[in-house]
Design a protein around this motif. Structure first.
Motif, PDB file in Angstrom:
ATOM      1  N   PHE A  14       0.815  -1.207   0.000  1.00 14.56           N
ATOM      2  CA  PHE A  14       0.000   0.000   0.000  1.00 14.56           C
ATOM      3  C   PHE A  14       0.851   1.261   0.000  1.00 14.56           C
ATOM      4  CE2 PHE A  14      -2.251  -3.377   2.240  1.00 14.56           C
ATOM      5  CZ  PHE A  14      -3.357  -3.488   1.428  1.00 14.56           C
ATOM      6  N   GLY A  15       2.160   1.120   0.147  1.00 20.38           N
ATOM      7  CA  GLY A  15       3.048   2.266   0.191  1.00 20.38           C
ATOM      8  C   GLY A  15       3.115   2.836   1.592  1.00 20.38           C
ATOM      9  N   PHE A  16       3.996   3.815   1.780  1.00 23.53           N
ATOM     10  CA  PHE A  16       4.131   4.407   3.113  1.00 23.53           C
ATOM     11  C   PHE A  16       4.702   5.814   2.997  1.00 23.53           C
ATOM     12  CE2 PHE A  16       6.572   5.486   6.871  1.00 23.53           C
ATOM     13  CZ  PHE A  16       5.637   5.294   7.858  1.00 23.53           C
ATOM     14  N   VAL A  17       4.071   6.757   3.665  1.00 20.81           N
ATOM     15  CA  VAL A  17       4.578   8.114   3.790  1.00 20.81           C
ATOM     16  C   VAL A  17       4.325   8.530   5.232  1.00 20.81           C
ATOM     17  CG1 VAL A  17       4.344  10.510   3.052  1.00 20.81           C
ATOM     18  CG2 VAL A  17       4.084   8.672   1.386  1.00 20.81           C
ATOM     19  N   TYR A  18       5.362   9.043   5.908  1.00 22.88           N
ATOM     20  CA  TYR A  18       5.204   9.487   7.283  1.00 22.88           C
ATOM     21  C   TYR A  18       4.126  10.557   7.363  1.00 22.88           C
ATOM     22  CZ  TYR A  18       9.475   7.055   8.585  1.00 22.88           C
ATOM     23  OH  TYR A  18      10.418   6.094   8.830  1.00 22.88           O
ATOM     24  N   ARG A  19       3.351  10.553   8.439  1.00 24.81           N
ATOM     25  CA  ARG A  19       2.238  11.484   8.582  1.00 24.81           C
ATOM     26  C   ARG A  19       2.707  12.935   8.527  1.00 24.81           C
ATOM     27  NH1 ARG A  19      -2.787  11.190   9.548  1.00 24.81           N
ATOM     28  NH2 ARG A  19      -2.847   9.003  10.100  1.00 24.81           N
ATOM     29  N   SER A  20       3.842  13.215   9.126  1.00 23.79           N
ATOM     30  CA  SER A  20       4.334  14.598   9.158  1.00 23.79           C
ATOM     31  C   SER A  20       4.778  15.085   7.787  1.00 23.79           C
ATOM     32  CB  SER A  20       5.502  14.722  10.143  1.00 23.79           C
ATOM     33  OG  SER A  20       6.577  13.912   9.713  1.00 23.79           O
ATOM     34  N   ARG A  21       4.936  14.175   6.827  1.00 21.03           N
ATOM     35  CA  ARG A  21       5.435  14.544   5.495  1.00 21.03           C
ATOM     36  C   ARG A  21       4.386  14.356   4.408  1.00 21.03           C
ATOM     37  NH1 ARG A  21       9.516  17.644   5.176  1.00 21.03           N
ATOM     38  NH2 ARG A  21      10.340  16.634   3.334  1.00 21.03           N
ATOM     39  N   GLN A  22       3.150  14.096   4.787  1.00 25.03           N
ATOM     40  CA  GLN A  22       2.121  13.816   3.785  1.00 25.03           C
ATOM     41  C   GLN A  22       1.760  15.041   2.957  1.00 25.03           C
ATOM     42  OE1 GLN A  22      -1.093  11.657   5.576  1.00 25.03           O
ATOM     43  NE2 GLN A  22       0.153   9.838   5.847  1.00 25.03           N
ATOM     44  N   SER A  23       1.887  16.236   3.540  1.00 22.21           N
ATOM     45  CA  SER A  23       1.606  17.449   2.761  1.00 22.21           C
ATOM     46  C   SER A  23       2.651  17.620   1.664  1.00 22.21           C
ATOM     47  CB  SER A  23       1.567  18.673   3.667  1.00 22.21           C
ATOM     48  OG  SER A  23       2.819  18.848   4.310  1.00 22.21           O
ATOM     49  N   VAL A  24       3.893  17.253   1.961  1.00 25.23           N
ATOM     50  CA  VAL A  24       4.964  17.318   0.957  1.00 25.23           C
ATOM     51  C   VAL A  24       4.678  16.315  -0.154  1.00 25.23           C
ATOM     52  CG1 VAL A  24       7.435  16.953   0.568  1.00 25.23           C
ATOM     53  CG2 VAL A  24       6.649  18.029   2.681  1.00 25.23           C
ATOM     54  N   TYR A  25       4.266  15.114   0.245  1.00 26.20           N
ATOM     55  CA  TYR A  25       3.935  14.070  -0.735  1.00 26.20           C
ATOM     56  C   TYR A  25       2.837  14.555  -1.676  1.00 26.20           C
ATOM     57  CZ  TYR A  25       2.008   9.723  -2.577  1.00 26.20           C
ATOM     58  OH  TYR A  25       1.531   8.749  -3.419  1.00 26.20           O
ATOM     59  N   ARG A  26       1.774  15.149  -1.103  1.00 22.63           N
ATOM     60  CA  ARG A  26       0.660  15.632  -1.927  1.00 22.63           C
ATOM     61  C   ARG A  26       1.107  16.722  -2.886  1.00 22.63           C
ATOM     62  NH1 ARG A  26      -2.107  15.983   2.974  1.00 22.63           N
ATOM     63  NH2 ARG A  26      -3.159  14.074   3.485  1.00 22.63           N
ATOM     64  N   ALA A  27       1.986  17.606  -2.411  1.00 27.46           N
ATOM     65  CA  ALA A  27       2.473  18.689  -3.272  1.00 27.46           C
ATOM     66  C   ALA A  27       3.265  18.127  -4.453  1.00 27.46           C
ATOM     67  CB  ALA A  27       3.348  19.643  -2.462  1.00 27.46           C
ATOM     68  N   LEU A  28       4.086  17.127  -4.191  1.00 24.02           N
ATOM     69  CA  LEU A  28       4.871  16.510  -5.263  1.00 24.02           C
ATOM     70  C   LEU A  28       3.964  15.787  -6.254  1.00 24.02           C
ATOM     71  CD1 LEU A  28       7.820  15.098  -3.139  1.00 24.02           C
ATOM     72  CD2 LEU A  28       7.906  17.033  -4.714  1.00 24.02           C
ATOM     73  N   ARG A  29       2.915  15.152  -5.743  1.00 22.52           N
ATOM     74  CA  ARG A  29       1.964  14.460  -6.624  1.00 22.52           C
ATOM     75  C   ARG A  29       1.200  15.453  -7.498  1.00 22.52           C
ATOM     76  NH1 ARG A  29       1.483  10.360  -8.742  1.00 22.52           N
ATOM     77  NH2 ARG A  29      -0.625   9.765  -8.206  1.00 22.52           N
ATOM     78  N   ARG A  30       0.860  16.607  -6.923  1.00 21.25           N
ATOM     79  CA  ARG A  30       0.170  17.637  -7.708  1.00 21.25           C
ATOM     80  C   ARG A  30       1.038  18.121  -8.864  1.00 21.25           C
ATOM     81  NH1 ARG A  30      -1.755  19.551  -2.722  1.00 21.25           N
ATOM     82  NH2 ARG A  30      -0.064  21.052  -2.595  1.00 21.25           N
ATOM     83  N   LYS A  31       2.354  18.073  -8.667  1.00 21.73           N
ATOM     84  CA  LYS A  31       3.277  18.478  -9.736  1.00 21.73           C
ATOM     85  C   LYS A  31       3.450  17.386 -10.781  1.00 21.73           C
ATOM     86  CE  LYS A  31       6.037  21.784  -7.179  1.00 21.73           C
ATOM     87  NZ  LYS A  31       7.399  22.176  -6.779  1.00 21.73           N
ATOM     88  N   GLY A  32       2.788  16.253 -10.579  1.00 21.01           N
ATOM     89  CA  GLY A  32       2.815  15.187 -11.579  1.00 21.01           C
ATOM     90  C   GLY A  32       3.864  14.124 -11.349  1.00 21.01           C
ATOM     91  N   MET A  33       4.433  14.062 -10.164  1.00 18.57           N
ATOM     92  CA  MET A  33       5.471  13.088  -9.867  1.00 18.57           C
ATOM     93  C   MET A  33       4.855  11.712  -9.579  1.00 18.57           C
ATOM     94  SD  MET A  33       8.548  13.661  -7.176  1.00 18.57           S
ATOM     95  CE  MET A  33       9.172  15.043  -8.104  1.00 18.57           C
ATOM     96  N   PRO A  34       5.514  10.648  -9.999  1.00 22.14           N
ATOM     97  CA  PRO A  34       4.999   9.302  -9.701  1.00 22.14           C
ATOM     98  C   PRO A  34       4.932   9.052  -8.191  1.00 22.14           C
ATOM     99  CG  PRO A  34       6.796   9.181 -11.274  1.00 22.14           C
ATOM    100  CD  PRO A  34       6.736  10.598 -10.792  1.00 22.14           C
ATOM    101  N   LYS A  35       4.040   8.175  -7.790  1.00 18.62           N
ATOM    102  CA  LYS A  35       3.839   7.888  -6.362  1.00 18.62           C
ATOM    103  C   LYS A  35       5.126   7.441  -5.679  1.00 18.62           C
ATOM    104  CE  LYS A  35      -0.957   6.424  -6.740  1.00 18.62           C
ATOM    105  NZ  LYS A  35      -1.879   5.297  -6.609  1.00 18.62           N
ATOM    106  N   SER A  36       5.854   6.530  -6.309  1.00 21.99           N
ATOM    107  CA  SER A  36       7.045   5.977  -5.667  1.00 21.99           C
ATOM    108  C   SER A  36       8.114   7.043  -5.461  1.00 21.99           C
ATOM    109  CB  SER A  36       7.609   4.831  -6.510  1.00 21.99           C
ATOM    110  OG  SER A  36       7.894   5.281  -7.820  1.00 21.99           O
ATOM    111  N   ARG A  37       8.295   7.903  -6.454  1.00 20.27           N
ATOM    112  CA  ARG A  37       9.320   8.938  -6.346  1.00 20.27           C
ATOM    113  C   ARG A  37       8.915  10.000  -5.335  1.00 20.27           C
ATOM    114  NH1 ARG A  37      11.312  12.410 -11.436  1.00 20.27           N
ATOM    115  NH2 ARG A  37      12.947  13.585 -10.415  1.00 20.27           N
TER     116      ARG A  37
END
Length: 62
Positions: free
Chosen positions: A9-32
């Motif tokens: 299911f993947g894993f992203v630390y809770r404190s860094r999820q906003s960063v993850y979402r921002a990177l995804r909005r820029k079109g970055m793949p989930k794994s990266r």
């Protein structure tokens, strides 16, 4: 919400999820996006990312 379940299911630390979402909005793949956001969990990790970004900018002449 970003998965923090782990395994397939993947894993992203809770404190860094906003960063993850921002990177995804820029079109970055989930794994990266997950790899980058998880790297910055510790202060040492964020500092290392900053140093790498500075080197990249310098090399590109910006």
């Amino acid at each position: 919400m970003v998965s923090n379940k782990g395994g397939k299911f993947g894993f992203v630390y809770r404190s860094r999820q906003s960063v993850y979402r921002a990177l995804r909005r820029k079109g970055m793949p989930k794994s990266r996006a997950a790899r980058i956001s998880n790297e910055g969990v510790t202060r040492a990790g964020r500092s290392a990312m900053g140093r790498k970004a500075a080197r990249t900018r310098q090399r590109r002449g910006r």
